[in-house]
Write a protein that holds these residues in place. Structure first.
Motif, PDB file in Angstrom:
ATOM      1  N   PRO A   8       0.826  -1.210   0.000  1.00  0.00           N
ATOM      2  CA  PRO A   8       0.000   0.000   0.000  1.00  0.00           C
ATOM      3  C   PRO A   8       0.857   1.256   0.000  1.00  0.00           C
ATOM      4  O   PRO A   8       1.893   1.314   0.658  1.00  0.00           O
ATOM      5  N   ILE A   9       0.416   2.239  -0.751  1.00  0.00           N
ATOM      6  CA  ILE A   9       1.192   3.470  -0.908  1.00  0.00           C
ATOM      7  C   ILE A   9       0.515   4.620  -0.175  1.00  0.00           C
ATOM      8  O   ILE A   9      -0.631   4.964  -0.456  1.00  0.00           O
ATOM      9  N   LEU A  10       1.242   5.187   0.777  1.00  0.00           N
ATOM     10  CA  LEU A  10       0.823   6.417   1.444  1.00  0.00           C
ATOM     11  C   LEU A  10       1.919   7.442   1.241  1.00  0.00           C
ATOM     12  O   LEU A  10       3.093   7.104   1.065  1.00  0.00           O
ATOM     13  N   ILE A  43      -8.291   6.622  13.631  1.00  0.00           N
ATOM     14  CA  ILE A  43      -7.914   7.975  13.193  1.00  0.00           C
ATOM     15  C   ILE A  43      -8.384   9.015  14.201  1.00  0.00           C
ATOM     16  O   ILE A  43      -7.659   9.957  14.515  1.00  0.00           O
ATOM     17  N   GLN A  44      -9.576   8.850  14.765  1.00  0.00           N
ATOM     18  CA  GLN A  44     -10.072   9.795  15.771  1.00  0.00           C
ATOM     19  C   GLN A  44      -9.224   9.770  17.033  1.00  0.00           C
ATOM     20  O   GLN A  44      -9.125  10.777  17.734  1.00  0.00           O
ATOM     21  N   VAL A  53      -0.233  13.470  11.192  1.00  0.00           N
ATOM     22  CA  VAL A  53       0.882  13.290  10.269  1.00  0.00           C
ATOM     23  C   VAL A  53       0.977  11.841   9.798  1.00  0.00           C
ATOM     24  O   VAL A  53       0.826  10.906  10.577  1.00  0.00           O
ATOM     25  N   VAL A  54       1.231  11.708   8.507  1.00  0.00           N
ATOM     26  CA  VAL A  54       1.602  10.424   7.915  1.00  0.00           C
ATOM     27  C   VAL A  54       3.051  10.584   7.497  1.00  0.00           C
ATOM     28  O   VAL A  54       3.385  11.471   6.705  1.00  0.00           O
ATOM     29  N   THR A  55       3.921   9.750   8.051  1.00  0.00           N
ATOM     30  CA  THR A  55       5.337   9.839   7.707  1.00  0.00           C
ATOM     31  C   THR A  55       5.566   9.260   6.310  1.00  0.00           C
ATOM     32  O   THR A  55       4.665   8.668   5.710  1.00  0.00           O
ATOM     33  N   GLN A  56       6.780   9.426   5.807  1.00  0.00           N
ATOM     34  CA  GLN A  56       7.103   8.930   4.469  1.00  0.00           C
ATOM     35  C   GLN A  56       6.753   7.449   4.351  1.00  0.00           C
ATOM     36  O   GLN A  56       7.071   6.655   5.235  1.00  0.00           O
ATOM     37  N   GLU A  59       4.967   4.890   7.232  1.00  0.00           N
ATOM     38  CA  GLU A  59       5.636   3.987   8.163  1.00  0.00           C
ATOM     39  C   GLU A  59       5.081   4.059   9.587  1.00  0.00           C
ATOM     40  O   GLU A  59       5.320   3.147  10.376  1.00  0.00           O
ATOM     41  N   ASN A  60       4.355   5.111   9.926  1.00  0.00           N
ATOM     42  CA  ASN A  60       3.785   5.201  11.275  1.00  0.00           C
ATOM     43  C   ASN A  60       2.436   4.475  11.375  1.00  0.00           C
ATOM     44  O   ASN A  60       1.768   4.535  12.389  1.00  0.00           O
ATOM     45  N   PHE A  61       2.053   3.756  10.317  1.00  0.00           N
ATOM     46  CA  PHE A  61       0.878   2.896  10.320  1.00  0.00           C
ATOM     47  C   PHE A  61       1.314   1.480   9.973  1.00  0.00           C
ATOM     48  O   PHE A  61       2.306   1.290   9.260  1.00  0.00           O
TER      49      PHE A  61
END
Length: 160
Positions: A8-10, A43-44, A53-56, A59-61
């Motif tokens: 998956p791409i974020l 998310i809430q 924030v979503v890291t590059q 990676e934080n998910f």
């Protein structure tokens, strides 16, 4: 058409940006998509909610959470054709079940093409096309008929 890939791409940014980079959708539409993929509470619970924030590369998910976010993105786009290329191969069994349940309920009026190696991933499909090495058709039919091994069917899912 929308593609869900194995990886998956974020993008670096926020949850909101990853779901709606062009700001087409309202907060309620985004929340509805997150709820449909069972990520609304997650998310809430983050400090800044949709603006967290979503890291590059996200990676934080977890990989499963990233895949569910990608699924929510496809829901917002209202794609009529979804191609899942081993989309659940890298996720745990529980996340695979969430993805399959979401596909059954949310994409019931869409064409979903699924590339998979696990029977659990394709058992709810209308039809299966089983390929052998070299791309040759081995079988075609409903999952039940293939599992029952009707005469003339050369391949058995039981091998998986």
């Amino acid at each position: 058409m929308w593609f869900l890939k194995q990886d998956p791409i974020l993008f670096q940014g926020t949850v909101r940006f990853n779901l709606d980079p062009f700001q087409f959708y309202s907060d309620s539409e985004i929340q509805e998509a997150l709820s449909s993929v069972h990520l609304s509470e997650k998310i809430q619970s983050l400090d800044r909610g949709l603006d967290s924030v979503v890291t590059q590369n996200g990676e934080n998910f977890s990989v499963g959470e990233r895949q569910l976010l990608c699924l929510a993105r496809s829901m917002l786009r209202r794609s009529k054709v979804i191609v899942m290329d081993e989309a659940t191969a890298a996720v745990d069994g529980e996340t695979d079940k969430l993805i399959q349940a979401t596909i059954r309920t949310t994409f019931h009026d869409c064409t979903v093409l699924t590339v998979a190696h696990r029977i659990d991933t394709v058992i709810d499909c209308d039809r299966l096309l089983v390929l052998r090495a070299g791309g040759h058709i081995a079988e075609f039919g409903s999952p039940i008929s293939l599992l029952e091994g009707h005469p003339g069917l050369s391949f058995s899912f039981r091998q998986f």
